[in-house]
Scaffold this motif. Sequence first.
Motif, PDB file in Angstrom:
ATOM      1  N   THR A 115       0.824  -1.207   0.000  1.00 58.25           N
ATOM      2  CA  THR A 115       0.000   0.000   0.000  1.00 58.25           C
ATOM      3  C   THR A 115       0.856   1.255   0.000  1.00 58.25           C
ATOM      4  O   THR A 115       1.809   1.359   0.771  1.00 58.25           O
ATOM      5  CB  THR A 115      -0.904   0.031   1.246  1.00 58.25           C
ATOM      6  OG1 THR A 115      -1.761  -1.109   1.243  1.00 58.25           O
ATOM      7  CG2 THR A 115      -1.756   1.288   1.273  1.00 58.25           C
ATOM      8  N   HIS A 117       0.322   5.283   0.680  1.00 58.78           N
ATOM      9  CA  HIS A 117      -0.696   6.075   1.371  1.00 58.78           C
ATOM     10  C   HIS A 117      -0.531   7.561   1.082  1.00 58.78           C
ATOM     11  O   HIS A 117       0.584   8.094   1.057  1.00 58.78           O
ATOM     12  CB  HIS A 117      -0.620   5.842   2.882  1.00 58.78           C
ATOM     13  CG  HIS A 117      -1.625   6.616   3.654  1.00 58.78           C
ATOM     14  ND1 HIS A 117      -1.317   7.739   4.384  1.00 58.78           N
ATOM     15  CD2 HIS A 117      -2.973   6.441   3.791  1.00 58.78           C
ATOM     16  CE1 HIS A 117      -2.407   8.221   4.953  1.00 58.78           C
ATOM     17  NE2 HIS A 117      -3.429   7.454   4.611  1.00 58.78           N
ATOM     18  N   SER A 171      -5.567   5.426  -0.057  1.00 52.76           N
ATOM     19  CA  SER A 171      -4.471   4.525  -0.370  1.00 52.76           C
ATOM     20  C   SER A 171      -4.490   4.082  -1.820  1.00 52.76           C
ATOM     21  O   SER A 171      -5.530   4.085  -2.479  1.00 52.76           O
ATOM     22  CB  SER A 171      -4.538   3.287   0.535  1.00 52.76           C
ATOM     23  OG  SER A 171      -4.406   3.645   1.893  1.00 52.76           O
TER      24      SER A 171
END
Length: 295
Positions: A115, A117, A171
């Motif tokens: 991920t 962010h 995200s």
Amino acid sequence: MVCEPVEILRRFVEHNLAMGASYVHLFFDKGDDQTYDDFANQPGVIAQRCDAAYWEGLNRRRPPYVERRQLVNGRVAYERCLTDWQAHFDADELVLTQGATLGELLARVPSGFQTAHLGTVEPMLVPHGHDGPVPFRRSVRHLKFRARLHVYGDDLQVFRNGLFGHYQGKSILRAGLPGWSHGIHFPRPSAPEIHNEIFELNEAHIAHMHCENRDLWVKRTMVKMCDSGYNLRTGSYDLLPLVAPETTGQEYLAEEDLVTILSGFYDRVSLLSDSLRTRMEAFDLLQYHEVERLG
């Protein structure tokens, strides 16, 4: 997933494509949404009507809550992902970067992270006659309580993290992870025990444009306050006990009085006066970006 006027969708599509998105996948929440026709054949856009046939094709009924429909559509989009990374944004959220393109920033994310962010920023109003980039405010969640109170005073109780909307950010999920899907703010791993490694993109932010116009913000807030099932987790939405505690217990409040209360709160925390600018700059809470404003 969208249900917005065409000008908001146009800005969303054009801005994010210009920032480097390979394509934008729009899920039209209302099956008969007329704005679908404006984007159905646009290059760089995948348009999907979420009508009865769509939900039947997924072998399920249409979820009653907005967030639940977002989650289902996020999973569908991820399963059909055509790129190395995919983001799950709302129509009033625009990618902003500093010093590099989003593609360049994502290329630097180490392979061990699923991920990437983006922190949230929100646009502010400027005094009449201002010309130049739009000022955006950052969250104050990283500041100690005394510093937060210095910036926003008594309104801090409403401005819990220095923003009107979400402070969690959004995200971007690496493609090709079996069983994973998009959440509202963070991805949903294939199993609860799987740890989601998150890489913070400090040079990129998500501009939450839901509060760029006072009248529209007040109107939307009033709609939320009248909808007892607004949020899947928290239900009703009511700012009055915090913004105007003197109204607590009143059985009736005239619409014009409610508009006045909400407008006053909006101006106190969003109009970038010299005093507010000084307090925010002291804690590095302001950024400036070239973004098209609507309304």
